[in-house]
Design a protein around this motif. Structure first.
Motif, short mmCIF file in Angstrom:
data_model
loop_
_atom_site.label_atom_id
_atom_site.label_comp_id
_atom_site.label_asym_id
_atom_site.label_seq_id
_atom_site.Cartn_x
_atom_site.Cartn_y
_atom_site.Cartn_z
N UNK A 172 0.83 -1.21 0.00
CA UNK A 172 0.00 0.00 0.00
C UNK A 172 0.86 1.26 0.00
N UNK A 173 1.96 1.20 0.76
CA UNK A 173 2.87 2.35 0.75
C UNK A 173 3.39 2.60 -0.66
N UNK A 174 3.77 1.50 -1.32
CA UNK A 174 4.28 1.63 -2.68
C UNK A 174 3.20 2.20 -3.60
N UNK A 175 1.95 1.81 -3.34
CA UNK A 175 0.85 2.30 -4.18
C UNK A 175 0.74 3.82 -4.04
N UNK A 176 0.85 4.32 -2.79
CA UNK A 176 0.77 5.76 -2.58
C UNK A 176 1.92 6.47 -3.30
N UNK A 177 3.11 5.87 -3.21
CA UNK A 177 4.27 6.45 -3.88
C UNK A 177 4.07 6.48 -5.39
N UNK A 178 3.54 5.38 -5.92
CA UNK A 178 3.34 5.30 -7.36
C UNK A 178 2.33 6.34 -7.83
N UNK A 179 1.29 6.57 -7.02
CA UNK A 179 0.30 7.59 -7.39
C UNK A 179 0.95 8.96 -7.48
N UNK A 180 1.79 9.28 -6.49
CA UNK A 180 2.47 10.56 -6.50
C UNK A 180 3.35 10.70 -7.74
N UNK A 181 4.12 9.65 -8.01
CA UNK A 181 5.00 9.68 -9.18
C UNK A 181 4.17 9.84 -10.45
N UNK A 182 3.04 9.13 -10.51
CA UNK A 182 2.20 9.18 -11.72
C UNK A 182 1.67 10.60 -11.94
N UNK A 189 8.31 1.53 -5.91
CA UNK A 189 7.01 1.83 -6.50
C UNK A 189 6.20 0.53 -6.56
N UNK A 190 4.94 0.66 -6.91
CA UNK A 190 4.09 -0.52 -6.93
C UNK A 190 4.58 -1.61 -7.91
N UNK A 191 4.96 -1.24 -9.14
CA UNK A 191 5.48 -2.30 -10.03
C UNK A 191 6.72 -2.97 -9.46
N UNK A 192 7.60 -2.20 -8.83
CA UNK A 192 8.81 -2.79 -8.25
C UNK A 192 8.43 -3.73 -7.10
N UNK A 193 7.47 -3.30 -6.30
CA UNK A 193 7.02 -4.12 -5.18
C UNK A 193 6.42 -5.42 -5.70
N UNK A 194 5.73 -5.32 -6.83
CA UNK A 194 5.13 -6.51 -7.45
C UNK A 194 6.24 -7.51 -7.84
N UNK A 195 7.30 -6.98 -8.45
CA UNK A 195 8.41 -7.85 -8.82
C UNK A 195 9.09 -8.44 -7.59
N UNK A 248 -1.27 -7.71 -5.98
CA UNK A 248 -0.67 -6.40 -6.26
C UNK A 248 -0.95 -6.00 -7.70
N UNK A 249 -0.97 -6.99 -8.60
CA UNK A 249 -1.26 -6.69 -10.00
C UNK A 249 -2.67 -6.15 -10.15
N UNK A 250 -3.61 -6.73 -9.41
CA UNK A 250 -4.99 -6.24 -9.47
C UNK A 250 -5.07 -4.82 -8.89
N UNK A 251 -4.38 -4.60 -7.78
CA UNK A 251 -4.35 -3.26 -7.20
C UNK A 251 -3.80 -2.26 -8.21
N UNK A 252 -2.72 -2.65 -8.86
CA UNK A 252 -2.11 -1.78 -9.86
C UNK A 252 -3.07 -1.50 -11.00
N UNK A 253 -3.73 -2.57 -11.45
CA UNK A 253 -4.68 -2.43 -12.55
C UNK A 253 -5.81 -1.49 -12.14
N UNK A 254 -6.34 -1.70 -10.92
CA UNK A 254 -7.46 -0.88 -10.45
C UNK A 254 -7.04 0.59 -10.32
N UNK A 255 -5.88 0.81 -9.72
CA UNK A 255 -5.43 2.19 -9.51
C UNK A 255 -5.17 2.88 -10.85
N UNK A 256 -4.44 2.20 -11.74
CA UNK A 256 -4.14 2.80 -13.04
C UNK A 256 -5.43 3.11 -13.77
N UNK A 257 -6.34 2.14 -13.71
CA UNK A 257 -7.56 2.29 -14.46
C UNK A 257 -8.42 3.42 -13.89
N UNK A 258 -8.49 3.51 -12.56
CA UNK A 258 -9.25 4.58 -11.94
C UNK A 258 -8.65 5.94 -12.29
#
Lengths: 331, 523
Positions: B320-330, B478-484, B498-508
């Motif tokens: 989740x932390x990585x997700x927040x970071x990825x959102x900021x970067x995005x 970041x989220x993709x790195x965390x996924x790996x 994590x892939x679903x989370x990434x998909x949902x976040x990107x898509x939203x």
């Protein structure tokens, strides 16, 4: 959805960096990415060493073992790293030739299947490469590479040009079969589903049923057994012996905290470090901790023979072995 | 052209800064790697095999994606049905997935243990294997067809409603409409789309390697990887990267030369009515195209979601932390992309054709740049002045913005051209320039494509593993790195979550940003 980790996660990630002016020396350790991950040995090792070193440990992840070495070679003598952790014996000849590493001057007691005398690098863990399969799906298990090649089992392997296990497999076949290696690869080529960039992709393909077996380690089934309570995964014991991967660390000659770095290398073979290894890196510790190995490790396949090229042999044979691999699989 | 007086000066003033930044990030980083090399070794026969394979698979992937996009985009342009908006939004999804996730989704459908082979087995047909050139092209089409459809759809809907009205009143049938309206549009839009996909596939690494089946499917990017990490030979890596960039630029020049700008003139943005497409056969054709495309794109996505959903709720905190970071970067990457793409698009639209082509090809450079070389170059540039690891996230945002720029420009350019051609003279005659012109003329005409490019840039950045892998430390994943990392730690089911989370976040993110820009003529 579990809210607490989510909220905690968002908050801590958005919190400003708490920059603390610290007097303690900083030990910068370059390692591969999976070592520093939250699920790797990094966090526990950092906490354990910091309790008595009066220093701050900073891990920097750089891809995998080969990317790690490339990074150190690019940075050269002014690298901020004090310790490089995560090379294997297939990479140490290049690392040694760079002249960037200093002798460790230590002679700890180790539990490796081979004797160890490298003056620059100290092992922290090791494992045998092996093909991992599902016992419920594959009943007739090949006993060596030739039997595997003759079977209709499909395997996923890693590319030796981009992956350290891939390189390990290349050297395994070469060590076991010498000049017959090309022949073995030709025979294997119709068993290979695909060649992936790294270990994770290949292992993922195997778990998703795309391959019957995957190149991994004899210790891989321990993860499934211990973490998931799943005893269906097993390693294939091969009669020609299994190639070893010995993972090592070394101190950079240009380190600005050589004392702390040396203390870290000494700490590396103690129980505090070694007991973290089996259930985070899923490898054998270089020195078995006093408490022994975790329950479940006793079920693992122990190969009859350990195969390993010396660092120099590995470097000298690498290019030739790669060429024969490429030729055999391109036909 | 009314701005003939000082076109170069004005173009340079507007487009100069982003253009210079682009050059520095692409050719500049490459030059840095080359400078650090100890010498250049000659390329061997294996390298040329890699070059040939790279070109061939990229050509096939781009050709198939562009051609298949035509019937689907046409169907989407002239039909209205429930769920159309959602389907168009979903078209954004495959392109923004991390490659390994997309590959796993595809394999769930087309792999050895996939649905297709399960189905064939029921019918007693032996299984088909997609590994090899077929698999590589299949994956590239899966990843890029949606982008092609989306870009084409936008061009289709940019044909003013008045032209269709005129066509109808002249009694034109589907064939005449296709000849006089649709073909000129395709002639203008397709080469750019083909080029963008061709270039993306030219630097393909993980797809080609995972689905390629073996060393036969070696791409130039893998050869660069090998030079860096296996041979520790920066010179060879730089040389291969130069070859890659040369191939890309040659392709860019050819594609832009065969582009013929369409000139439909201005419209009043009335809803488009298609009197030419009421026939039953056409309806059947469109329905088939839409259904096939939807099935091809949605099934792997559904497989990804089904596999990961159970683990989503119990994902560990660091994810989740990585997700927040990825959102900021995005979001940072998105802002940067728009800040670079908008002036570049305006400058290109106003420039004379030679200069415009130059700027246009320049903007394609990031696609031609090896991500590994870009990352390593940035690393070498930064190292003397700052700690690259401390800058991991800003550098990631910058690299992501650079890589999103060509797409943003592809999206903005047609609208910028049209705005300039249709309303530029009026604006000139009113003496509008600078901010007033931007606010009153350009931005309103570019609103939709701007939202779409912002959405794409943000989502692309969200899913990109990219340079963070070269600069990572434990606290900035970041989220993709965390996924790996989850995959690397055997935690495949968490990784699927994590892939679903990434998909949902990107898509939203994509959905929210793109909503106002949905290319719906009735909006």
């Amino acid at each position: 959805m579990r809210l607490s980790p989510m909220i905690a996660g968002f908050l801590s990630a958005l919190a400003p960096f708490a920059a603390l002016a610290e007097e303690k020396p900083v030990l910068t350790i370059y390692t591969y990415d999976s070592f520093v991950s939250d699920w790797g040995p990094g966090p526990a090792v950092k906490a354990a060493f910091e309790t008595y070193c009066a220093c701050t440990v900073e891990f920097v992840g750089a891809g995998d073992g080969a990317a790690l070495l490339a990074r150190v070679l690019i940075e050269g003598a002014d690298s901020p790293a004090d310790v490089v952790l995560g090379l294997d014996t297939n990479l140490t000849a290049e690392a040694a030739a760079s002249g960037l590493f200093a002798p460790h001057g230590q002679n700890p007691e180790l539990d490796l299947p081979v004797s160890w005398s490298d003056p620059l690098f100290l092992p922290y863990d090791w494992g045998y490469f092996a093909f991992v399969y599902d016992r419920t799906k594959t009943v007739s298990v090949p006993a060596d590479f030739e039997a595997l090649a003759a079977s209709d089992l499909k395997i996923a392997i890693q590319d030796p040009r981009s992956s350290t296990p891939g390189l390990g497999l290349l050297l395994w076949v070469r060590k076991a079969y010498g000049d017959r290696a090309a022949e073995v690869w030709s025979a294997l080529s119709d068993n290979i589903v695909t060649v992936t960039p790294g270990w994770s992709e290949a292992y993922g393909l195997f778990l998703n049923g795309e391959a019957d077996a995957v190149l991994s380690y004899t210790t891989s089934p321990a993860y499934h057994l211990i973490a998931e309570g799943d005893d269906t995964k097993a390693a294939m014991p091969f009669t020609e012996g299994h190639y070893l991967q010995v993972e090592v660390a070394g101190r950079l000659a240009a380190s600005d905290t050589p004392d702390v770095a040396d203390r870290f290398l000494a700490f590396m073979t103690t129980d505090a470090f070694q007991s973290v290894i089996p259930e985070t890196n899923w490898m054998y510790p270089a020195k078995t901790p006093a408490g022994g190995l975790p329950m479940g490790f006793e079920t693992l396949v122990i190969p009859s023979e350990a195969l390993l090229f010396t660092a120099d042999e590995a470097r000298d044979i690498r290019e030739k072995a790669l060429a024969e691999w490429q030729t055999a699989l391109s036909q | 052209m009314a701005d003939r007086a000082q076109p170069v000066a004005r173009t340079l003033a507007t487009g100069g800064v982003p253009a210079a930044l682009l050059l520095a990030l692409t050719l500049g980083t490459l030059a840095f790697v080359a400078v650090r090399a100890d010498g250049f070794s000659a390329l061997g026969p294996a390298d040329w095999v890699a070059v040939r394979f790279t070109l061939w698979q990229a050509f096939l992937s781009a050709l198939l994606s562009s051609l298949l996009a035509i019937p689907v985009a046409r169907a989407l342009a002239r039909r209205r049905f429930p769920g159309r908006g959602l389907l168009i939004a979903l078209l954004g999804a495959p392109f923004i997935l991390p490659v390994i996730v997309a590959v796993m989704g595809l394999l769930a459908v087309f792999g050895r243990a996939g649905l297709l082979n399960d189905g064939l087995a029921l019918l007693g047909i032996p299984p088909v294997s997609i590994y090899g050139l077929g698999g590589v092209v299949l994956a590239h089409v899966f990843l890029n067809l949606p982008l092609a459809i989306r870009l084409l759809l936008q061009s289709w809907l940019a044909i003013p409603a008045e032209r269709f009205r005129l066509a109808a009143s002249l009694g034109m049938g589907p064939q005449e409409v296709s000849r006089f309206l649709e073909r000129p549009m395709l002639r203008a839009a397709l080469p750019g789309i083909f080029l963008a996909i061709f270039l993306v596939c030219l630097t393909s690494f993980a797809v080609a390697l995972t689905l390629g089946g073996g060393p036969r499917a070696t791409t130039v990017e893998l050869a660069i990887y090998q030079a860096f990490r296996f041979d520790f030979d920066l010179g060879r890596a730089a040389l291969l990267a130069v070859i890659q960039a040369t191939l890309s630029l040659t392709a860019a020049i050819i594609a832009l030369r065969v582009t013929v700008p369409a000139a439909f003139g201005a419209g009043l943005d009335r809803p488009i009515e298609r009197w030419d497409a009421t026939g039953g056969l056409l309806k059947l054709q469109d329905t088939t195209a839409i259904l096939l495309a939807a099935a091809f794109l949605v099934m792997p996505l559904a497989a990804i979601v089904l596999r990961g959903l159970p683990a989503l709720a119990t994902l560990p905190g660091p994810v989740w932390q990585a997700a927040a970071r990825s959102l900021t970067v995005a979001l940072a990457s998105m802002s940067l992309t728009i800040a670079l793409a908008l002036p570049l698009a305006i400058a290109t639209a106003r420039a004379r054709s030679g200069l415009a082509r130059g700027l246009d090809s320049l903007a394609m450079l990031p696609l031609a740049t090896s991500p590994l070389v870009l990352g390593t170059g940035l690393f070498l540039v930064l190292r003397p002045v700052a700690d690259p690891v401390a800058l991991a996230l800003p550098v990631t945002a910058l690299a992501n913005a650079t890589l999103a720029l060509p797409f943003a420009l592809r999206i903005l350019l047609p609208a910028a051209h049209a705005a300039e051609a249709d309303f530029g003279r009026l604006a000139d005659s009113l003496g509008m320039s600078g901010f007033a012109r931007l606010r009153l003329m350009t931005l309103p005409r570019l609103a939709r494509p701007l939202r779409y490019s912002a959405a794409l840039a943000a989502a692309l950045s969200m899913g990109d593993l990219g340079v963070i892998a070269l600069f990572s430390d434990p606290d900035h994943a970041t989220l993709p790195l965390q996924l790996y990392r989850l995959m690397g730690a055997y935690r495949m089911s968490d990784a699927a979550g994590a892939a679903v989370l990434l998909l949902l976040l990107s898509f939203t993110l994509f959905w929210v940003l793109d909503r106002g820009g949905r290319p719906d003529a009735r909006a």
